[in-house]
Design an enzyme around this catalytic site. Structure first.
Site, PDB file in Angstrom:
ATOM      1  N   LYS A 289       2.796  -8.972   1.544  1.00  0.00           N
ATOM      2  CA  LYS A 289       2.427 -10.111   0.679  1.00  0.00           C
ATOM      3  C   LYS A 289       3.232 -10.159  -0.605  1.00  0.00           C
ATOM      4  CE  LYS A 289      -0.674  -6.658   0.226  1.00  0.00           C
ATOM      5  NZ  LYS A 289      -1.531  -5.979   1.173  1.00  0.00           N
TER       6      LYS A 289
ATOM      7  N   GLU B  83       1.127 -13.306   9.424  1.00  0.00           N
ATOM      8  CA  GLU B  83      -0.344 -13.398   9.470  1.00  0.00           C
ATOM      9  C   GLU B  83      -1.010 -12.190   8.817  1.00  0.00           C
ATOM     10  OE1 GLU B  83      -2.252 -16.240  11.195  1.00  0.00           O
ATOM     11  OE2 GLU B  83      -3.263 -15.308   9.515  1.00  0.00           O
TER      12      GLU B  83
ATOM     13  N   VAL C 237      -2.089 -11.783   4.660  1.00  0.00           N
ATOM     14  CA  VAL C 237      -3.266 -12.311   3.949  1.00  0.00           C
ATOM     15  C   VAL C 237      -4.496 -12.148   4.834  1.00  0.00           C
ATOM     16  CG1 VAL C 237      -4.311 -14.297   2.794  1.00  0.00           C
ATOM     17  CG2 VAL C 237      -1.818 -14.048   2.808  1.00  0.00           C
TER      18      VAL C 237
ATOM     19  N   GLY D 267     -11.532   5.632   2.265  1.00  0.00           N
ATOM     20  CA  GLY D 267     -10.252   5.040   2.660  1.00  0.00           C
ATOM     21  C   GLY D 267     -10.170   3.543   2.424  1.00  0.00           C
TER      22      GLY D 267
ATOM     23  N   ASP E  47      -3.183  -7.753  -6.224  1.00  0.00           N
ATOM     24  CA  ASP E  47      -3.023  -7.887  -4.764  1.00  0.00           C
ATOM     25  C   ASP E  47      -3.574  -9.244  -4.307  1.00  0.00           C
ATOM     26  OD1 ASP E  47      -2.888  -6.472  -1.900  1.00  0.00           O
ATOM     27  OD2 ASP E  47      -4.845  -7.436  -2.078  1.00  0.00           O
TER      28      ASP E  47
ATOM     29  N   LYS F 262      -1.739 -12.804  -2.519  1.00  0.00           N
ATOM     30  CA  LYS F 262      -2.243 -13.484  -1.322  1.00  0.00           C
ATOM     31  C   LYS F 262      -2.578 -14.946  -1.632  1.00  0.00           C
ATOM     32  CE  LYS F 262      -3.990  -9.152   0.491  1.00  0.00           C
ATOM     33  NZ  LYS F 262      -5.144  -8.237   0.477  1.00  0.00           N
TER      34      LYS F 262
ATOM     35  N   GLY G 130      -6.736  -2.459   7.044  1.00  0.00           N
ATOM     36  CA  GLY G 130      -6.939  -1.364   7.986  1.00  0.00           C
ATOM     37  C   GLY G 130      -5.821  -1.343   9.015  1.00  0.00           C
TER      38      GLY G 130
HETATM   39  N1  LIG Z   1      -2.476  -0.819   5.415  1.00  0.00           N
HETATM   40  C1  LIG Z   1      -3.084  -2.003   5.491  1.00  0.00           C
HETATM   41  O1  LIG Z   1      -4.288  -2.099   5.764  1.00  0.00           O
HETATM   42  C2  LIG Z   1      -2.309  -3.262   5.260  1.00  0.00           C
HETATM   43  C3  LIG Z   1      -2.971  -4.514   5.399  1.00  0.00           C
HETATM   44  C4  LIG Z   1      -2.228  -5.701   5.213  1.00  0.00           C
HETATM   45  C5  LIG Z   1      -0.888  -5.613   4.869  1.00  0.00           C
HETATM   46  N2  LIG Z   1      -0.294  -4.382   4.701  1.00  0.00           N
HETATM   47  C6  LIG Z   1       1.122  -4.371   4.325  1.00  0.00           C
HETATM   48  O2  LIG Z   1       1.864  -3.651   5.307  1.00  0.00           O
HETATM   49  C7  LIG Z   1       2.962  -2.992   4.677  1.00  0.00           C
HETATM   50  C8  LIG Z   1       2.892  -1.506   4.999  1.00  0.00           C
HETATM   51  O3  LIG Z   1       1.691  -0.955   4.503  1.00  0.00           O
HETATM   52  P1  LIG Z   1       1.176   0.498   4.942  1.00  0.00           P
HETATM   53  O4  LIG Z   1      -0.166   0.671   4.368  1.00  0.00           O
HETATM   54  O5  LIG Z   1       1.385   0.703   6.405  1.00  0.00           O
HETATM   55  O6  LIG Z   1       2.235   1.408   4.100  1.00  0.00           O
HETATM   56  P2  LIG Z   1       2.665   2.905   4.354  1.00  0.00           P
HETATM   57  O7  LIG Z   1       1.579   3.656   5.037  1.00  0.00           O
HETATM   58  O8  LIG Z   1       3.220   3.403   3.059  1.00  0.00           O
HETATM   59  O9  LIG Z   1       3.862   2.791   5.406  1.00  0.00           O
HETATM   60  C9  LIG Z   1       5.148   2.360   5.024  1.00  0.00           C
HETATM   61  C10 LIG Z   1       6.150   2.757   6.095  1.00  0.00           C
HETATM   62  O10 LIG Z   1       7.436   2.264   5.739  1.00  0.00           O
HETATM   63  C11 LIG Z   1       8.377   3.334   5.704  1.00  0.00           C
HETATM   64  N3  LIG Z   1       9.288   3.104   4.580  1.00  0.00           N
HETATM   65  C12 LIG Z   1       8.935   2.958   3.266  1.00  0.00           C
HETATM   66  N4  LIG Z   1      10.045   2.733   2.517  1.00  0.00           N
HETATM   67  C13 LIG Z   1      11.096   2.724   3.375  1.00  0.00           C
HETATM   68  C14 LIG Z   1      12.486   2.538   3.219  1.00  0.00           C
HETATM   69  N5  LIG Z   1      13.027   2.321   1.999  1.00  0.00           N
HETATM   70  N6  LIG Z   1      13.284   2.585   4.290  1.00  0.00           N
HETATM   71  C15 LIG Z   1      12.761   2.809   5.506  1.00  0.00           C
HETATM   72  N7  LIG Z   1      11.436   3.001   5.733  1.00  0.00           N
HETATM   73  C16 LIG Z   1      10.607   2.956   4.680  1.00  0.00           C
HETATM   74  C17 LIG Z   1       7.558   4.604   5.548  1.00  0.00           C
HETATM   75  O11 LIG Z   1       8.132   5.674   6.248  1.00  0.00           O
HETATM   76  P3  LIG Z   1       8.584   7.038   5.508  1.00  0.00           P
HETATM   77  O12 LIG Z   1       7.623   7.281   4.402  1.00  0.00           O
HETATM   78  O13 LIG Z   1       8.578   8.059   6.593  1.00  0.00           O
HETATM   79  O14 LIG Z   1       9.962   6.716   5.029  1.00  0.00           O
HETATM   80  C18 LIG Z   1       6.247   4.248   6.289  1.00  0.00           C
HETATM   81  O15 LIG Z   1       6.372   4.486   7.674  1.00  0.00           O
HETATM   82  C19 LIG Z   1       2.856  -3.315   3.184  1.00  0.00           C
HETATM   83  O16 LIG Z   1       3.649  -4.456   2.886  1.00  0.00           O
HETATM   84  C20 LIG Z   1       1.381  -3.666   3.008  1.00  0.00           C
HETATM   85  O17 LIG Z   1       1.161  -4.515   1.907  1.00  0.00           O
HETATM   86  C21 LIG Z   1      -0.974  -3.225   4.913  1.00  0.00           C
END
Ligand SMILES: NC(=O)c1ccc[n+]([C@@H]2O[C@H](COP(=O)([O-])OP(=O)(O)OC[C@H]3O[C@@H](n4cnc5c(N)ncnc54)[C@H](OP(=O)(O)O)[C@@H]3O)[C@@H](O)[C@H]2O)c1
Length: 372
Positions: A55, A79, A82, A137, A151, A155, A252
């Site tokens: 987002k 999708e 948000v 969590g 955040d 959105k 999640g």
């Molecule tokens: N978690 C949720 O519930 C949720 C919900 C809606 C949207 N989102 C969105 O989804 C995205 C990811 O969220 P997340 O919670 O999954 O984050 P996360 O757990 O920090 O995962 C990020 C991933 O990206 C990789 N990464 C980070 N920087 C990088 C770089 N410079 N080059 C290559 N790989 C890189 C990391 O791998 P390494 O650390 O091994 O490099 C890790 O696998 C974000 O934009 C977030 O806003 C998440």
């Protein structure tokens, strides 16, 4: 046709160029602005569809990204960015494409909704509810983006962009968080028959657009009043449809992954449109709202009259008033009828200087619509 993963990039594995060469579609889930923006632009310029849940990237660089998608005839789907798996983007972009949207209200941050639900339901302090959310969590170790409303602001910028066909940058979204909400605010809300939520609003105002995020009281009949815990919900209002509300898990791993996979599959079937700018609506800063106000004052004759006079001079009129004694002091909780925010805040600044005030007056907006 079944999608196949040809490669995964993280900071420690994978090569972007090799993955790009071997793929038809890139999924960006690294988060942040850099290098996510560069990767997404490069993928689209190379003719690849992109799916993202980022987002912040869209709220900062959406116009550039959508223009690039249009120029290269590829899809940019988001999708998961948000309200998690709740299909608000599809509904606004596709199902409601023919309706004139007047207003969107959203609970688009599950962390803050969980914290407020726990404060209301169990009487917890903000700090205790946040600690619980972190243990379960629902909140990150650093919850700043969530609790400050940032955040949710990102959105709401995305939703406003889609619903009103006008560019909205995150810097144009005013936001306030929940850090200053106290159990006393929630207790008074109960007394007044209200619920307290962190609400994102995007609405047409005087030929312009207002996009904002702040805590707000809701009457029990509002569709968002019954959304509790880490859930998200978005209400879209339009004359043709009255209102529709979509709700469900807002974040999640499995939930967001479901939204991302849905986008991947949609991108493999005939193309959906990428948003074009068809309007350039001005952003309206000052809007009308009803308010709840809480004040701690010395309990002596004439106090209420002085407060009412200052409010009256700014055009604010009191709708309900509850007074609780606190020894020599008293706590006043009132709601006022809709008034321009600037006028209400001007009155509160004046009231804050009166000698009987025991602390700064606090104001929270009240959303008055009920849909029953
Ligand atoms: N978690 C949720 O519930 C949720 C919900 C809606 C949207 N989102 C969105 O989804 C995205 C990811 O969220 P997340 O919670 O999954 O984050 P996360 O757990 O920090 O995962 C990020 C991933 O990206 C990789 N990464 C980070 N920087 C990088 C770089 N410079 N080059 C290559 N790989 C890189 C990391 O791998 P390494 O650390 O091994 O490099 C890790 O696998 C974000 O934009 C977030 O806003 C998440």
């Amino acid at each position: 046709m079944r999608p196949q993963v040809v490669g995964v990039l993280s900071r420690s594995q994978g090569a972007f160029d090799e993955i790009l060469d071997a793929s038809d579609l890139i999924v960006e889930l690294m988060g942040g602005l850099d290098p996510a923006r560069d990767y997404v632009l490069e993928a689209m310029r190379a003719g690849r569809h992109v799916v993202t849940a980022n987002k912040q990237l869209l709220a900062h660089h959406g116009e550039e990204l959508w223009a690039t998608a249009r120029e290269h005839g590829v899809q940019l789907r988001f999708e998961g960015a948000v309200a998690g798996v709740v299909p608000v983007i599809r509904v606004i972009q596709e199902s409601l494409a023919g309706s004139h949207v007047e207003r969107i209200h959203g609970i688009v941050n599950g962390t803050t909704n969980y914290i407020l639900s726990e404060m209301a339901g169990r009487g917890l302090s903000y700090e205790a509810a946040l600690a619980d959310a972190q243990r379960l969590g629902y909140a990150e170790a650093d919850p700043t983006d969530d609790v400050t409303g940032r955040d949710a602001a990102a959105k709401m910028a995305i939703l406003a962009r889609l619903a009103f066909d006008t560019p909205v940058h995150i810097d144009q979204v005013r936001y306030e968080g929940i850090e200053h909400i106290t159990p006393a605010d929630l207790a008074y809300a109960r007394d007044l028959g209200l619920g307290l939520k962190l609400i994102g609003t995007a609405e047409r105002v005087d030929g312009g657009l207002s996009v904002r995020v702040h805590p707000a009281f809701l009457y029990g009949g509002h569709p968002l009043a019954s959304v509790h815990g880490p859930y998200n919900a978005v209400t879209v209002e339009s004359p043709a449809i009255t209102e529709i509300t979509m709700s469900g898990p807002g974040a999640g791993g499995p939930q967001t992954a479901t939204a991302v996979l849905g986008d991947v599959i949609s991108a493999m079937i005939p193309p959906a449109s990428t948003p074009e700018t068809t309007h350039s609506l001005p952003i309206v800063e000052d809007v009308t709202s009803a308010f709840y106000i809480r004040m701690e004052v010395a309990d002596r004759p004439g106090v209420l009259a002085q407060i009412a006079e200052v409010l009256g001079l700014q055009g604010a009129s009191i709708k309900t008033l509850v007074q609780h004694g606190l020894g020599d002091d008293a706590r006043l909780a009132m709601t006022v009828h809709p008034i321009l925010e600037s006028r209400l805040f001007a009155a509160l600044r004046l009231i804050g200087r009166l000698d009987f005030m025991r602390s700064e007056p606090r104001a929270i907006r009240v959303i008055e619509e009920e849909f029953v």
